[in-house]
Design a protein around this motif. Structure first.
Motif, PDB file in Angstrom:
ATOM      1  N   ASN A  39       0.809  -1.218   0.000  1.00 12.41           N
ATOM      2  CA  ASN A  39       0.000   0.000   0.000  1.00 12.41           C
ATOM      3  C   ASN A  39       0.844   1.271   0.000  1.00 12.41           C
ATOM      4  OD1 ASN A  39      -2.632  -1.200   0.005  1.00 12.41           O
ATOM      5  ND2 ASN A  39      -2.318  -1.758   2.151  1.00 12.41           N
ATOM      6  N   GLN A  40       2.044   1.182  -0.561  1.00 16.98           N
ATOM      7  CA  GLN A  40       2.890   2.371  -0.676  1.00 16.98           C
ATOM      8  C   GLN A  40       2.192   3.436  -1.521  1.00 16.98           C
ATOM      9  OE1 GLN A  40       5.900   2.908   0.828  1.00 16.98           O
ATOM     10  NE2 GLN A  40       5.576   0.955   1.879  1.00 16.98           N
ATOM     11  N   ASP A  41       2.328   4.671  -1.114  1.00 18.71           N
ATOM     12  CA  ASP A  41       1.728   5.789  -1.834  1.00 18.71           C
ATOM     13  C   ASP A  41       2.661   6.222  -2.956  1.00 18.71           C
ATOM     14  OD1 ASP A  41       0.131   7.879  -2.635  1.00 18.71           O
ATOM     15  OD2 ASP A  41       0.719   9.216  -0.990  1.00 18.71           O
ATOM     16  N   GLU A  42       2.736   5.380  -3.994  1.00 19.19           N
ATOM     17  CA  GLU A  42       3.653   5.654  -5.095  1.00 19.19           C
ATOM     18  C   GLU A  42       3.130   5.021  -6.377  1.00 19.19           C
ATOM     19  OE1 GLU A  42       7.353   3.834  -3.968  1.00 19.19           O
ATOM     20  OE2 GLU A  42       6.649   1.799  -4.399  1.00 19.19           O
ATOM     21  N   ILE A  43       3.494   5.615  -7.481  1.00 20.58           N
ATOM     22  CA  ILE A  43       3.272   5.020  -8.802  1.00 20.58           C
ATOM     23  C   ILE A  43       4.643   4.797  -9.411  1.00 20.58           C
ATOM     24  CG2 ILE A  43       2.298   5.339 -11.101  1.00 20.58           C
ATOM     25  CD1 ILE A  43       0.158   7.143  -9.809  1.00 20.58           C
ATOM     26  N   ASP A  44       5.076   3.559  -9.390  1.00 20.44           N
ATOM     27  CA  ASP A  44       6.425   3.213  -9.842  1.00 20.44           C
ATOM     28  C   ASP A  44       6.396   1.755 -10.286  1.00 20.44           C
ATOM     29  OD1 ASP A  44       9.107   3.101 -10.372  1.00 20.44           O
ATOM     30  OD2 ASP A  44       9.756   3.127  -8.265  1.00 20.44           O
ATOM     31  N   TYR A  45       6.332   1.535 -11.599  1.00 20.29           N
ATOM     32  CA  TYR A  45       6.207   0.158 -12.071  1.00 20.29           C
ATOM     33  C   TYR A  45       6.765  -0.007 -13.480  1.00 20.29           C
ATOM     34  CZ  TYR A  45       2.028   1.746 -14.693  1.00 20.29           C
ATOM     35  OH  TYR A  45       1.169   2.390 -15.541  1.00 20.29           O
ATOM     36  N   GLU A  46       7.040  -1.247 -13.805  1.00 18.02           N
ATOM     37  CA  GLU A  46       7.402  -1.656 -15.155  1.00 18.02           C
ATOM     38  C   GLU A  46       6.604  -2.902 -15.482  1.00 18.02           C
ATOM     39  OE1 GLU A  46      11.556  -2.638 -15.242  1.00 18.02           O
ATOM     40  OE2 GLU A  46      11.421  -3.924 -13.473  1.00 18.02           O
ATOM     41  N   THR A  47       6.546  -3.264 -16.755  1.00 18.33           N
ATOM     42  CA  THR A  47       5.761  -4.432 -17.160  1.00 18.33           C
ATOM     43  C   THR A  47       6.621  -5.411 -17.964  1.00 18.33           C
ATOM     44  OG1 THR A  47       4.992  -3.384 -19.208  1.00 18.33           O
ATOM     45  CG2 THR A  47       3.625  -3.108 -17.232  1.00 18.33           C
ATOM     46  N   THR A  48       6.209  -6.660 -17.927  1.00 19.37           N
ATOM     47  CA  THR A  48       6.794  -7.703 -18.765  1.00 19.37           C
ATOM     48  C   THR A  48       5.671  -8.413 -19.502  1.00 19.37           C
ATOM     49  OG1 THR A  48       6.748  -9.164 -16.819  1.00 19.37           O
ATOM     50  CG2 THR A  48       8.845  -8.124 -17.360  1.00 19.37           C
ATOM     51  N   GLU A  49       6.019  -8.998 -20.634  1.00 19.51           N
ATOM     52  CA  GLU A  49       5.030  -9.722 -21.429  1.00 19.51           C
ATOM     53  C   GLU A  49       4.990 -11.198 -21.003  1.00 19.51           C
ATOM     54  OE1 GLU A  49       2.922  -8.555 -23.613  1.00 19.51           O
ATOM     55  OE2 GLU A  49       3.680  -6.521 -23.949  1.00 19.51           O
ATOM     56  N   LYS A  50       4.015 -11.906 -21.530  1.00 17.72           N
ATOM     57  CA  LYS A  50       3.794 -13.303 -21.171  1.00 17.72           C
ATOM     58  C   LYS A  50       5.023 -14.174 -21.404  1.00 17.72           C
ATOM     59  CE  LYS A  50       0.846 -17.280 -22.265  1.00 17.72           C
ATOM     60  NZ  LYS A  50      -0.356 -17.735 -23.007  1.00 17.72           N
ATOM     61  N   ASN A  51       5.721 -13.924 -22.479  1.00 21.32           N
ATOM     62  CA  ASN A  51       6.849 -14.790 -22.837  1.00 21.32           C
ATOM     63  C   ASN A  51       8.167 -14.323 -22.213  1.00 21.32           C
ATOM     64  OD1 ASN A  51       7.106 -12.482 -24.353  1.00 21.32           O
ATOM     65  ND2 ASN A  51       7.494 -13.512 -26.299  1.00 21.32           N
ATOM     66  N   GLU A  52       8.102 -13.403 -21.272  1.00 22.83           N
ATOM     67  CA  GLU A  52       9.298 -12.909 -20.591  1.00 22.83           C
ATOM     68  C   GLU A  52       9.296 -13.357 -19.132  1.00 22.83           C
ATOM     69  OE1 GLU A  52      10.238  -8.687 -22.795  1.00 22.83           O
ATOM     70  OE2 GLU A  52       8.648  -8.696 -21.293  1.00 22.83           O
ATOM     71  N   LEU A  53      10.493 -13.482 -18.564  1.00 26.83           N
ATOM     72  CA  LEU A  53      10.586 -13.787 -17.142  1.00 26.83           C
ATOM     73  C   LEU A  53      10.069 -12.603 -16.327  1.00 26.83           C
ATOM     74  CD1 LEU A  53      14.100 -15.490 -16.866  1.00 26.83           C
ATOM     75  CD2 LEU A  53      11.848 -16.603 -16.785  1.00 26.83           C
ATOM     76  N   PHE A  54       9.401 -12.926 -15.240  1.00 26.81           N
ATOM     77  CA  PHE A  54       8.873 -11.898 -14.347  1.00 26.81           C
ATOM     78  C   PHE A  54      10.028 -11.159 -13.678  1.00 26.81           C
ATOM     79  CE2 PHE A  54       6.518  -9.993 -10.898  1.00 26.81           C
ATOM     80  CZ  PHE A  54       5.249  -9.827 -11.413  1.00 26.81           C
ATOM     81  N   LYS A  55       9.847  -9.861 -13.452  1.00 29.54           N
ATOM     82  CA  LYS A  55      10.865  -9.060 -12.775  1.00 29.54           C
ATOM     83  C   LYS A  55      10.342  -8.604 -11.419  1.00 29.54           C
ATOM     84  CE  LYS A  55      12.977  -7.026 -16.932  1.00 29.54           C
ATOM     85  NZ  LYS A  55      13.301  -5.754 -17.607  1.00 29.54           N
ATOM     86  N   GLY A  56      11.266  -8.359 -10.494  1.00 31.41           N
ATOM     87  CA  GLY A  56      10.901  -7.764  -9.221  1.00 31.41           C
ATOM     88  C   GLY A  56      10.058  -8.672  -8.341  1.00 31.41           C
TER      89      GLY A  56
END
Length: 211
Positions: free
Chosen positions: A152-169
């Motif tokens: 519930n951090q008060d922040e907007i900070d993200y990246e995305t990966t696609e289905k065929n990519e390894l998950f990050k973070g």
């Protein structure tokens, strides 16, 4: 003005999305099992529909006049996915944003992936994976969203990966996921028939820092 149906509207991310949309040119139908749990903030843009996503007749009725569906559901997600697809077909709606979870493709690498399996195997991960298959095997213009472990951090900070990519973070804020959902609702031509992993950058590790 386009209209979105928010399924599971009392969820934490769903409420953030609903608040985000109040400043936009979009109206909302808020779908939840107990209408007393949610208050309308702007009657000109919001209406409440009491119903259960396991009830196909209620779902079909709720989708009348809807342009886009955002599903933030839990529980029997396999049957809910079947019902959402069927109800959207009956109403001629194509665009769906569906919240799932990380790990449904076994895409989370290393020790974190092992930890995630330990936490979510035994019914949860399997059912969300099956529900995602139902969505992907449909002819809908879907986006599946697979968040990392939520905070519930008060922040907007993200990246995305696609289905065929390894998950990050390992983690991401609910506010970040809500920002992504809001962006897709406002630009529905983006990420069609995609499955997006969502994480906060530079949070790699064996598990979330707060676990």
């Amino acid at each position: 003005m386009k209209k979105v149906l928010i399924l599971g509207a009392n969820g934490q991310i769903a409420k953030l999305v609903s608040d985000n949309l109040l400043t936009q040119n979009m109206s909302q139908r808020l779908f939840l099992r107990d209408s007393t749990r949610l208050a309308v903030k702007n009657p000109q843009k919001q209406e409440i529909f009491e119903g259960d996503a396991l009830n196909i007749d209620q779902l079909v009725k709720a989708m009348t006049g809807i342009d886009i569906v955002y599903a933030n559901l839990a529980g029997n997600v396999i049957q809910e996915a079947k019902n959402v697809v069927k109800a959207m077909h009956q109403n001629g709606i194509k665009r769906l944003i569906w919240i799932s979870t990380l790990g449904i493709y076994d895409e989370v690498p290393g020790a974190y992936g092992e930890w995630n399996h330990q936490q979510l195997d035994g019914g949860y991960l399997e059912t969300y994976a099956e529900a995602a298959k139902i969505i992907e095997n449909s002819d809908l213009d879907f986006t599946i969203i697979r968040p990392a472990w939520l905070d519930n951090q008060d922040e907007i900070d993200y990246e995305t990966t696609e289905k065929n990519e390894l998950f990050k973070g390992t983690e991401v804020s609910r506010k970040s996921v809500a920002h992504l959902v809001t962006t897709l609702l406002l630009t529905p031509e983006k990420s069609i028939r995609s499955s997006l992993g969502v994480n906060k950058p530079n949070t790699d590790g064996d598990k979330p820092a707060w676990k």
